[in-house]
Scaffold this motif. Structure first.
Motif, PDB file in Angstrom:
ATOM      1  N   ASP A  43      44.770  13.291 -61.124  1.00 18.00           N
ATOM      2  CA  ASP A  43      43.692  13.189 -61.694  1.00 18.00           C
ATOM      3  C   ASP A  43      42.448  13.289 -60.758  1.00 18.00           C
ATOM      4  N   LEU A  44      42.778  13.022 -59.605  1.00 17.40           N
ATOM      5  CA  LEU A  44      41.729  12.734 -58.436  1.00 17.40           C
ATOM      6  C   LEU A  44      42.006  13.064 -57.007  1.00 17.40           C
ATOM      7  N   ILE A  45      41.601  13.867 -56.285  1.00 18.12           N
ATOM      8  CA  ILE A  45      41.616  13.959 -54.920  1.00 18.12           C
ATOM      9  C   ILE A  45      40.554  13.538 -54.152  1.00 18.12           C
ATOM     10  N   VAL A  46      40.918  12.679 -53.142  1.00 12.34           N
ATOM     11  CA  VAL A  46      39.684  12.143 -52.258  1.00 12.34           C
ATOM     12  C   VAL A  46      40.169  12.216 -50.882  1.00 12.34           C
ATOM     13  N   LEU A  58      37.062  18.044 -54.891  1.00 14.67           N
ATOM     14  CA  LEU A  58      37.359  17.161 -53.815  1.00 14.67           C
ATOM     15  C   LEU A  58      36.446  16.222 -53.612  1.00 14.67           C
ATOM     16  N   GLN A  59      36.683  14.937 -53.733  1.00 13.98           N
ATOM     17  CA  GLN A  59      35.664  13.693 -53.472  1.00 13.98           C
ATOM     18  C   GLN A  59      35.876  13.122 -52.078  1.00 13.98           C
ATOM     19  N   ILE A  60      34.853  12.876 -51.258  1.00  7.42           N
ATOM     20  CA  ILE A  60      34.986  12.423 -50.028  1.00  7.42           C
ATOM     21  C   ILE A  60      34.576  10.986 -49.999  1.00  7.42           C
ATOM     22  N   GLU A  61      35.227  10.086 -49.136  1.00  3.54           N
ATOM     23  CA  GLU A  61      35.277   8.579 -48.971  1.00  3.54           C
ATOM     24  C   GLU A  61      35.178   8.300 -47.513  1.00  3.54           C
ATOM     25  N   PRO A  62      34.067   8.119 -47.041  1.00  2.36           N
ATOM     26  CA  PRO A  62      33.955   7.653 -45.515  1.00  2.36           C
ATOM     27  C   PRO A  62      34.815   6.591 -45.391  1.00  2.36           C
TER      28      PRO A  62
END
Length: 212
Positions: free
Chosen positions: A48-51, A73-77
């Motif tokens: 469902d989500l790519i991080v 694409l979601q970015i998560e530092p």
């Protein structure tokens, strides 16, 4: 809720045992190949989500998965690798020569040891563990009932493994963390549970085990 936790593909610095940490090193040709194979292996899986971590070696790996699936694409530092301060950019042999006391504390698993400052300010392992696990659990709780693919780093995967198995931070790392490996968890009553570790059948030849 399911979590597919993935380590980035190989970099040139992985291959020569040079510590990366927060330094932003791209994939090498082998890493790019691994990312393509990884994307193919996950193509039919419900996600469902790519991080991804914001460092490019993770972003490049995650983007291969996202592009093949036509997903954003979601970015998560918070999924970044541990910051190693003055150790970063050095070969392991050079770290031991330049910072013998700090190197010894690191190898002895002193989880509160302060690393020398370099281009970046180093994190103790305890600080890093808190950051990485908070990021993983935060994403999981924000997307309850979904399947999330998270692309991160060897140290982040180590933290997830330790949390799921309730391993003390001070114990040696006696498990491998492979480049472009697939590692599966689920969330149960707010806790990480390990389902499978180190899936690399999609990669040929064998992938490289390295710390970051």
């Amino acid at each position: 809720m399911k979590i597919i936790l993935i380590r980035h593909g190989e970099t040139a610095w992985n291959a020569e045992r040079r510590l990366q940490g927060h330094l932003d090193i791209p994939l090498n040709a082998e890493g790019e190949r691994q990312a393509r194979l990884l994307a193919g292996a996950l193509a039919a899986e419900p996600i469902d989500l790519i991080v991804s971590s914001d460092l490019q070696r993770a972003r490049q790996t995650a983007q291969a998965v996202a592009t093949l699936r036509g997903m954003p694409l979601q970015i998560e530092p918070g999924l970044r690798e541990r910051c190693y301060g003055g150790f970063e950019g050095l070969l392991y042999s050079e770290i031991e020569q330049r910072f013998p006391a700090e190197f010894a504390a690191w190898q002895a698993r002193d989880v509160d040891a302060i690393l020398p400052t370099g281009k970046n300010c180093g994190e103790s392992f305890r600080q890093f563990y808190a950051r990485a696990t908070t990021a993983i659990l935060g994403l999981a709780q924000a997307h309850a009932g979904q399947t999330i693919a998270m692309v991160a780093h060897g140290g982040v995967l180590e933290c997830a493994y330790r949390m799921a198995l309730d391993l003390p931070l001070e114990t040696p790392r006696d498990f491998k963390v492979f480049n472009a490996s697939i590692n599966r968890f689920h969330l149960e009553e707010g806790r990480l549970v390990l389902d499978s570790w180190g899936e690399v059948a999609h990669l040929q030849p064998a992938v490289l085990d390295e710390l970051n």
